[in-house]
Motif scaffolding. Structure first.
Motif, PDB file in Angstrom:
ATOM      1  N   UNK A  11       0.668  30.225  -5.357  1.00  0.00           N
ATOM      2  CA  UNK A  11       1.227  30.447  -6.686  1.00  0.00           C
ATOM      3  C   UNK A  11       2.691  30.056  -6.673  1.00  0.00           C
ATOM      4  N   UNK A  12       3.111  29.310  -7.704  1.00  0.00           N
ATOM      5  CA  UNK A  12       4.486  28.815  -7.785  1.00  0.00           C
ATOM      6  C   UNK A  12       5.021  28.990  -9.203  1.00  0.00           C
ATOM      7  N   UNK A  13       6.346  28.815  -9.342  1.00  0.00           N
ATOM      8  CA  UNK A  13       6.968  28.837 -10.663  1.00  0.00           C
ATOM      9  C   UNK A  13       7.899  27.637 -10.768  1.00  0.00           C
ATOM     10  N   UNK A  14       7.646  26.818 -11.777  1.00  0.00           N
ATOM     11  CA  UNK A  14       8.427  25.608 -12.036  1.00  0.00           C
ATOM     12  C   UNK A  14       9.410  25.924 -13.158  1.00  0.00           C
ATOM     13  N   UNK A  15      10.665  25.437 -13.075  1.00  0.00           N
ATOM     14  CA  UNK A  15      11.645  25.774 -14.119  1.00  0.00           C
ATOM     15  C   UNK A  15      11.269  25.282 -15.517  1.00  0.00           C
ATOM     16  N   UNK A  16      10.508  24.200 -15.608  1.00  0.00           N
ATOM     17  CA  UNK A  16      10.137  23.663 -16.921  1.00  0.00           C
ATOM     18  C   UNK A  16       8.724  24.068 -17.331  1.00  0.00           C
ATOM     19  N   UNK A  17       7.766  24.067 -16.386  1.00  0.00           N
ATOM     20  CA  UNK A  17       6.353  24.288 -16.719  1.00  0.00           C
ATOM     21  C   UNK A  17       5.888  25.730 -16.536  1.00  0.00           C
ATOM     22  N   UNK A  18       6.721  26.575 -15.930  1.00  0.00           N
ATOM     23  CA  UNK A  18       6.358  27.984 -15.754  1.00  0.00           C
ATOM     24  C   UNK A  18       5.521  28.230 -14.518  1.00  0.00           C
ATOM     25  N   UNK A  32      -0.803  20.821  -9.575  1.00  0.00           N
ATOM     26  CA  UNK A  32      -0.653  22.227  -9.955  1.00  0.00           C
ATOM     27  C   UNK A  32      -1.122  22.425 -11.384  1.00  0.00           C
ATOM     28  N   UNK A  33      -1.928  23.475 -11.596  1.00  0.00           N
ATOM     29  CA  UNK A  33      -2.328  23.846 -12.947  1.00  0.00           C
ATOM     30  C   UNK A  33      -1.414  24.973 -13.402  1.00  0.00           C
ATOM     31  N   UNK A  34      -0.656  24.685 -14.455  1.00  0.00           N
ATOM     32  CA  UNK A  34       0.279  25.656 -15.005  1.00  0.00           C
ATOM     33  C   UNK A  34      -0.387  26.394 -16.162  1.00  0.00           C
ATOM     34  N   UNK A  35      -0.130  27.666 -16.259  1.00  0.00           N
ATOM     35  CA  UNK A  35      -0.774  28.530 -17.244  1.00  0.00           C
ATOM     36  C   UNK A  35      -0.602  27.996 -18.663  1.00  0.00           C
ATOM     37  N   UNK A  50       9.922  27.518  -7.325  1.00  0.00           N
ATOM     38  CA  UNK A  50       9.989  28.769  -6.558  1.00  0.00           C
ATOM     39  C   UNK A  50       8.573  29.162  -6.143  1.00  0.00           C
ATOM     40  N   UNK A  51       8.407  29.540  -4.867  1.00  0.00           N
ATOM     41  CA  UNK A  51       7.103  29.961  -4.354  1.00  0.00           C
ATOM     42  C   UNK A  51       6.934  31.447  -4.623  1.00  0.00           C
ATOM     43  N   UNK A  52       5.867  31.790  -5.339  1.00  0.00           N
ATOM     44  CA  UNK A  52       5.581  33.195  -5.630  1.00  0.00           C
ATOM     45  C   UNK A  52       4.671  33.787  -4.558  1.00  0.00           C
ATOM     46  N   UNK A  53       3.694  32.987  -4.139  1.00  0.00           N
ATOM     47  CA  UNK A  53       2.764  33.422  -3.085  1.00  0.00           C
ATOM     48  C   UNK A  53       2.232  32.184  -2.373  1.00  0.00           C
ATOM     49  N   UNK A  54       2.542  32.073  -1.086  1.00  0.00           N
ATOM     50  CA  UNK A  54       2.105  30.912  -0.302  1.00  0.00           C
ATOM     51  C   UNK A  54       0.754  31.180   0.336  1.00  0.00           C
ATOM     52  N   UNK A  55      -0.138  30.208   0.226  1.00  0.00           N
ATOM     53  CA  UNK A  55      -1.449  30.267   0.879  1.00  0.00           C
ATOM     54  C   UNK A  55      -1.552  29.026   1.745  1.00  0.00           C
TER      55      UNK A  55
END
Length: 177
Positions: A11-18, A32-35, A50-55
């Motif tokens: 799970x990640x967070x992109x500054x533009x795509x969320x 990456x599929x963004x919500x 930003x990495x929220x949860x690395x797998x």
């Protein structure tokens, strides 16, 4: 983020795509599929994520990246195809100036892009030479002797690794010497 090993499901967070989830791992990018913004391809050298949860991807799974690297090795072994190797971004548009020891002589200026292209050509031709030696009718002893010289040449060229964008493109010599 390029050195991060993120697998499918991270799970990640992109500054533009969320916020999003990695659905495919490639050698140079993540799919990456963004919500709220659908599926996008994000290059690994992008630094704003930003990495929220690395797998981690299990090592025994046949990933796109592993298949791609295997295919590249096969193509290098059996063809004379030259790949396009990216120059490190900090060198793009740069120049190299050689100053002679004799101050009465003029310096020589060379665009780094042109110099880099020549270095990549040397590397590619060494790889072809290595493949041809290994598939030749030479004795095993002769093949080993020639291979040792080729390995030493790679080692001598490691100085130029600073020019490459990707570590996979680096020259590597004999690690035991």
């Amino acid at each position: 983020m390029e050195d991060l090993i993120l697998g499918i499901g991270s799970r990640v967070e992109h500054p533009q795509f969320g916020k999003g989830v990695i659905i495919q791992v490639r050698s140079d990018a993540w799919e990456i599929t963004f919500i709220e913004n659908g599926t996008r391809i994000i290059q690994r050298d992008f630094t704003g994520m930003r990495v929220l949860e690395a797998v981690e991807t299990p090592s025994d799974i046949a990933t796109y990246e592993k298949m791609e690297k295997s295919l590249i090795r096969v193509l290098r072994r059996f063809t004379d195809i030259q790949e396009t190797v990216p120059l490190g971004q900090r060198w793009t548009g740069g120049r190299m100036v050689l100053y002679p020891g004799d101050p009465t002589l003029k310096e020589k200026e060379v665009p780094i892009d042109a110099f880099f292209h020549k270095i990549v050509m040397v590397r590619d031709r060494l790889r072809v030479l290595e493949q041809r030696v290994n598939s030749s009718a030479l004795s095993d002893e002769d093949k080993v002797n020639i291979q040792q010289y080729i390995t030493r040449i790679y080692g001598s060229l490691t100085t130029f690794n600073v020019l490459f964008k990707n570590k996979d493109d680096y020259f590597t010599g004999d690690k035991g010497t």
